[in-house]
Design an enzyme around this catalytic site. Structure first.
Site, PDB file in Angstrom:
ATOM      1  N   MET A   1      -3.694  -2.289   4.873  1.00  0.00           N
ATOM      2  CA  MET A   1      -5.118  -2.324   4.591  1.00  0.00           C
ATOM      3  C   MET A   1      -5.352  -2.289   3.082  1.00  0.00           C
ATOM      4  SD  MET A   1      -6.802  -0.167   7.707  1.00  0.00           S
ATOM      5  CE  MET A   1      -6.648  -0.810   9.369  1.00  0.00           C
ATOM      6  N   CYS A   2      -5.527  -1.127   2.466  1.00  0.00           N
ATOM      7  CA  CYS A   2      -5.804  -1.044   1.034  1.00  0.00           C
ATOM      8  C   CYS A   2      -5.124   0.200   0.466  1.00  0.00           C
ATOM      9  CB  CYS A   2      -7.313  -0.950   0.770  1.00  0.00           C
ATOM     10  SG  CYS A   2      -8.287  -2.267   1.519  1.00  0.00           S
ATOM     11  N   ARG A   3      -5.134   0.310  -0.853  1.00  0.00           N
ATOM     12  CA  ARG A   3      -4.674   1.492  -1.564  1.00  0.00           C
ATOM     13  C   ARG A   3      -5.706   1.817  -2.634  1.00  0.00           C
ATOM     14  NH1 ARG A   3      -0.918   4.098   1.166  1.00  0.00           N
ATOM     15  NH2 ARG A   3      -2.624   3.527   2.547  1.00  0.00           N
TER      16      ARG A   3
END
Length: 276
Positions: A1-3
């Site tokens: 997904m994201c960081r």
């Protein structure tokens, strides 16, 4: 997904926290260790606060690891508070208006996770946004929708309560549409003074989130680390995954909880969705 990462403390150049750590956010954009995806190249964004207290945002659709503009400003922008985010799309378009952090007035918001089957409940959620806020929505992500729902439910007066009401609304409507586990989120939100960070998922298996130990404690453990001598005791980082392997530096945010980074003592509380 994201960081993502959130920094609050002694004013620093963006380069210090974005590029210099051994496992920096730039490194994570190519080599994430704890994310769903190893590569997070669907855009990036940074937000910071100027001397007048107003937030600035830089966002782009390309990967963070080779963006020359980001590299350029990192050596020149200094602030006591930074948000930085690298994106891996969960299905919405790769476009600048879908990159985090999102901004409204003095507030910044960023998110890792998703609303499951967002397409099934998107219309119902849109209709709940305060009409006076609605035109501020620029993109198509579930993350920005979550932000505007939280604003609708009182984010500026009661951030934890507003996020809890947002989460409760997403879960209620998701369940009505037959979605078993509607919400997955680690969220950071700030007004430029305090930072709130939330870790929650409907399934009870939330994405990774960590906070840094107290600086005075780390100075005692690691008196030879120059960075720890340069920053104040108020300095704190919240990150999707640790920026290095310094012993004692990182602590996992407990499942279903939220923390507040603020002047004075920081605090950690349990989190659960509420009825809006």
């Amino acid at each position: 997904m994201c960081r993502w990462l959130a920094y609050s403390g002694t004013p620093l150049l963006l380069d210090t926290i974005l590029y210099k750590p051994a496992h920096s956010l730039i490194d994570q954009s190519l080599h994430s260790k704890l994310g769903v995806e190893t590569t997070n190249g669907d855009g990036f964004g940074v937000g910071w606060y100027a001397a007048n207290g107003a937030p600035a945002v830089l966002r782009d659709v390309g990967p963070a690891w080779n963006n020359r503009n980001l590299r350029e400003i990192a050596d020149h922008v200094q602030s006591p508070l930074f948000f930085a985010h690298i994106r891996a799309s969960t299905g919405t378009a790769v476009q600048q208006t879908n990159c985090h952090p999102f901004r409204h007035g003095r507030w910044l918001w960023m998110h890792n996770g998703s609303i499951a089957d967002f397409h099934l409940i998107r219309r119902e959620l849109f209709l709940l946004v305060d009409p006076q806020l609605f035109n501020g929505i620029e993109g198509t992500t579930d993350s920005e929708m979550m932000f505007y729902l939280a604003l609708t439910f009182g984010l500026e007066q009661d951030p934890p309560g507003a996020v809890a009401r947002m989460a409760g609304t997403v879960e209620r409507i998701g369940h009505e549409k037959g979605v078993e586990f509607p919400l997955q989120m680690t969220v950071a939100v700030t007004d430029g003074v305090r930072v709130w960070a939330f870790r929650y998922s409907s399934k009870g298996e939330s994405r990774s989130l960590f906070y840094s130990s107290r600086v005075d404690t780390l100075r005692t453990l690691h008196p030879d680390v120059e960075f720890l001598q340069e920053v104040s005791d108020e300095t704190r980082l919240i990150v999707s995954e640790p920026l290095g392997d310094l012993p004692g530096a990182w602590n996992e945010v407990p499942e279903s909880s939220y923390g507040v980074v603020q002047p004075g003592a920081d605090e950690l509380f349990p989190f659960s969705p509420q009825a809006a």
